[in-house]
Design a protein around this motif. Sequence first.
Motif, PDB file in Angstrom:
ATOM      1  N   LEU A 196       0.781  -1.026  -0.007  1.00 23.35           N
ATOM      2  CA  LEU A 196       0.195  -0.146   0.061  1.00 23.35           C
ATOM      3  C   LEU A 196       1.081   1.301  -0.009  1.00 23.35           C
ATOM      4  O   LEU A 196       1.779   1.374   0.906  1.00 23.35           O
ATOM      5  N   ILE A 233      -4.622   4.001   4.969  1.00 20.77           N
ATOM      6  CA  ILE A 233      -3.574   2.976   4.736  1.00 20.77           C
ATOM      7  C   ILE A 233      -3.505   2.216   6.056  1.00 20.77           C
ATOM      8  O   ILE A 233      -3.213   0.944   5.937  1.00 20.77           O
ATOM      9  N   THR A 244       3.168  -1.396   4.193  1.00 20.30           N
ATOM     10  CA  THR A 244       3.634  -0.041   3.955  1.00 20.30           C
ATOM     11  C   THR A 244       4.975   0.171   4.238  1.00 20.30           C
ATOM     12  O   THR A 244       5.736  -0.390   5.053  1.00 20.30           O
TER      13      THR A 244
END
Length: 309
Positions: A196, A233, A244
């Motif tokens: 992400l 996120i 991430t």
Amino acid sequence: MDLRQLKYFVTIAQEEQITRAAKLLNMEQPPLSRQLKQMEEELGVTLFDRNGKRLKLTDAGELLREKAETLLLQFDEAMKEVKEREQAVQGVLSIGSVVSCISLLPKRIESFRRRYPHTTFKIAEGDHFYLGELLDKRSIELVVARLPFEAMTRSTAYQVLPLPSDPFVVVIPSAWARYSDRRSVRMQELADFPFLTLKTDKTHRMHQQVVSACKRHGFEPDIICECSSVAIIMSLIAEGIGATVFPKSVMSSFPSTIVKMLDIEDADFQSDVGILWLKDRYLSKSAQLFIDSFRDPEASGPLRLPMRE
């Protein structure tokens, strides 16, 4: 033509209608119409096209509005500067911050309020483009952001005080059991992660940094989602959807129970951070002191800020 008439003109231009402009200016419509006619006669040009219900600026009108807004802003700033000469630090300090830098503000604000209790804060949040617009319009005085600042205005318009760089870390779902006892990972391990990334149509520096770091280690990240919101996120990671790479300071704003942070063993890439303001523009006393609070306490000498003569 005087400043009062320029204010009338700018208000009419903003409202595109005499009636609404007169209401905002607390005056009757006929006197305002006469003032506009006098301005046009004095300049020898037509400032508005009067077709339809709305007034549209002519080319000459657009030029005058641009100049008038600058003059009125300079006058307003001059008055504030004169008044502040003998006043204590007080009033509202309007600042902006990207979400990933919000964690840098609470302690600064708490310390600043202890020292200057008559100062209050107004904080705007958004991406570089939005915050750059607010800064250019003088809706805010300062911005705390990742560098480089990706606003539409040319970078030379800003003065920047660099802050300590922020190392990147990997953020994964707490539910990923095989990493439960791990405190770090190697970059190559990220090749198997669904990624992400933080990216908008106008700001993508952090996204590029992460992708470039992956490529240097021999793989393309498997990006399953691009998102403009740090909070979204984090929510997706908490649900186990992916991982991430974020600056480490971001993590102080989110509970460690829903996500897990891992250091990167074999990559040392940093996120640069800074506080920005417009060059050669008046800064309130509180804004100057707030900038000064970000300086390294070990640094010698005062922070020198641009002041209008």
